[in-house]
Design a protein around this motif. Structure first.
Motif, short mmCIF file in Angstrom:
data_model
loop_
_atom_site.label_atom_id
_atom_site.label_comp_id
_atom_site.label_asym_id
_atom_site.label_seq_id
_atom_site.Cartn_x
_atom_site.Cartn_y
_atom_site.Cartn_z
N PRO A 31 0.78 -1.23 0.09
CA PRO A 31 -0.01 0.11 0.07
C PRO A 31 0.81 1.12 -0.32
CG PRO A 31 -0.50 -1.48 1.86
CD PRO A 31 0.52 -2.06 1.15
N VAL A 32 0.27 2.39 -0.40
CA VAL A 32 1.04 3.62 -0.45
C VAL A 32 0.33 4.52 0.38
CG1 VAL A 32 1.81 5.53 -1.89
CG2 VAL A 32 1.81 3.24 -2.86
N VAL A 33 1.02 5.19 1.56
CA VAL A 33 0.27 6.07 2.28
C VAL A 33 0.91 7.64 1.95
CG1 VAL A 33 0.13 6.75 4.65
CG2 VAL A 33 -0.09 4.26 4.01
N ALA A 34 -0.02 8.47 1.75
CA ALA A 34 0.24 10.00 1.67
C ALA A 34 0.01 10.63 3.08
CB ALA A 34 -0.57 10.39 0.64
N LEU A 35 1.05 11.39 3.63
CA LEU A 35 1.03 12.12 4.81
C LEU A 35 0.92 13.51 4.80
CD1 LEU A 35 3.26 9.59 5.46
CD2 LEU A 35 2.17 10.13 7.88
N TYR A 36 -0.06 14.25 5.18
CA TYR A 36 -0.32 15.57 5.19
C TYR A 36 -0.27 16.51 6.34
CZ TYR A 36 -1.99 14.83 0.43
OH TYR A 36 -2.21 14.45 -0.77
N GLY A 37 0.37 17.57 6.47
CA GLY A 37 0.41 18.13 7.77
C GLY A 37 1.54 19.18 8.11
N ASP A 38 1.87 19.61 9.14
CA ASP A 38 2.87 20.71 9.38
C ASP A 38 4.25 20.32 9.78
OD1 ASP A 38 2.46 19.95 11.92
OD2 ASP A 38 0.51 21.37 12.31
N ILE A 95 -3.94 5.36 0.95
CA ILE A 95 -4.34 6.00 2.47
C ILE A 95 -3.97 7.39 2.40
CG2 ILE A 95 -4.30 5.37 4.82
CD1 ILE A 95 -3.82 2.48 4.35
N VAL A 96 -4.77 8.17 2.99
CA VAL A 96 -4.50 9.63 3.17
C VAL A 96 -4.49 9.64 4.93
CG1 VAL A 96 -5.04 11.86 3.10
CG2 VAL A 96 -4.92 10.34 1.21
N VAL A 97 -3.24 10.01 5.58
CA VAL A 97 -3.29 10.54 6.80
C VAL A 97 -3.05 12.04 7.12
CG1 VAL A 97 -1.94 10.27 9.11
CG2 VAL A 97 -2.14 8.22 7.35
N ARG A 120 -13.50 19.58 4.16
CA ARG A 120 -13.19 19.64 2.68
C ARG A 120 -12.03 18.70 2.50
NH1 ARG A 120 -8.81 21.90 0.35
NH2 ARG A 120 -8.09 22.63 2.38
N LEU A 121 -10.89 18.48 3.13
CA LEU A 121 -9.70 17.56 2.71
C LEU A 121 -10.20 16.20 2.81
CD1 LEU A 121 -6.93 19.13 4.85
CD2 LEU A 121 -7.05 19.18 2.34
N VAL A 122 -11.17 15.71 3.81
CA VAL A 122 -11.60 14.24 3.73
C VAL A 122 -12.45 14.05 2.55
CG1 VAL A 122 -13.18 12.68 4.65
CG2 VAL A 122 -11.75 14.21 6.21
N GLY A 123 -13.26 15.28 2.08
CA GLY A 123 -14.14 14.89 0.78
C GLY A 123 -13.25 14.84 -0.50
N GLU A 124 -12.23 15.55 -0.45
CA GLU A 124 -11.12 15.68 -1.74
C GLU A 124 -10.66 14.19 -1.68
OE1 GLU A 124 -8.25 18.62 -1.50
OE2 GLU A 124 -9.56 20.28 -1.65
N ALA A 125 -10.18 13.62 -0.57
CA ALA A 125 -9.55 12.26 -0.34
C ALA A 125 -10.46 11.28 -1.02
CB ALA A 125 -8.82 11.98 0.72
N LEU A 131 -8.73 5.94 1.11
CA LEU A 131 -9.01 5.41 2.63
C LEU A 131 -8.48 6.89 3.21
CD1 LEU A 131 -10.13 4.03 4.87
CD2 LEU A 131 -7.85 3.05 5.25
N VAL A 132 -9.22 7.43 4.37
CA VAL A 132 -8.63 8.68 5.01
C VAL A 132 -8.58 8.32 6.62
CG1 VAL A 132 -9.19 11.00 5.88
CG2 VAL A 132 -9.97 10.21 3.42
N ILE A 133 -7.56 8.69 7.29
CA ILE A 133 -7.31 8.44 8.62
C ILE A 133 -6.98 9.99 9.15
CG2 ILE A 133 -5.82 7.79 10.20
CD1 ILE A 133 -5.07 5.27 8.62
#
Length: 201
Positions: A31-38, A95-97, A120-125, A131-133
């Motif tokens: 699986p491939v996971v994309a992490l978004y954050g600061d 998966i988007v975290v 909004r971000l959950v909707g985009e994913a 899958l969103v976490i």
């Protein structure tokens, strides 16, 4: 071997593999996971906080999470990033975290505005069939993350997505690298929670 005999032989091989459960022996796509954050997500901290001289942990949170969960990853985190300026990338992640919130809290984003951006971000994913976490916020010396952690928790429940309860981790000032950022051990404890949630999904 004639063409017909070759077909019969291949047919028997396929039946044999299927009957032996050989399908489970084939390599499974990682699986491939994309992490978004600061900067909390990117593993940045400052040894001289007043002058903001950034340093990154040798093993970044994304690398640590990926190694524990056994996944490939994209790291879209950035210092000072907030949810309002983010958008989900059309990559091949499964998966988007989403780990925003600490920079938002530091810059005074209201809970209502933060809630809107997370939705909004959950909707985009989801529009990209990912899958969103959602991850809760860690604590810091400013004690300013609780309100947005509550928003993350509420959005996860309302939107029906998995939630990582980071705020529940035991914490002391000694766990921080500077007033805002987790130290390496605290960061990895958070990363372990995220990795476990990825494995559950």
């Amino acid at each position: 071997m004639g063409a017909n005999m070759t077909k019969i032989f291949l047919f028997i091989v396929v039946l044999f593999i299927s009957g032996c459960g050989g399908g489970n022996m084939l390599p499974k796509m990682m699986p491939v996971v994309a992490l978004y954050g600061d900067s909390i997500t990117s593993g940045t901290h400052s040894e001289k906080y007043d002058e903001w001289i950034p340093t990154q942990w040798a093993v970044s949170p994304a690398q640590y999470i990926a190694s524990i969960a056994g996944v490939r990853y994209f790291d879209y985190s950035a210092n000072g990033a907030n949810a309002a300026d983010a958008s989900i990338k059309p990559d091949n992640s499964d998966i988007v975290v989403i780990r925003f919130g600490v920079a938002d809290a530091y810059h005074g984003t209201s809970p209502a505005d933060f809630s809107t951006q997370i939705t909004r971000l959950v909707g985009e994913a989801r529009a990209m069939r990912k899958l969103v976490i959602l991850s809760g916020l860690p604590k810091n010396a400013f004690n300013n993350t609780r309100a947005l952690d509550v928003v993350m928790r509420e959005r996860a429940t309302a939107l029906g997505v998995p939630f990582v309860d980071v705020f529940s981790l035991d914490y002391s000032i000694a766990d921080l690298a500077d007033p805002l950022h987790p130290g390496e051990n605290y960061s990895q404890r958070i990363g372990l929670m995220v990795a476990k949630k990825i494995l559950e999904e």
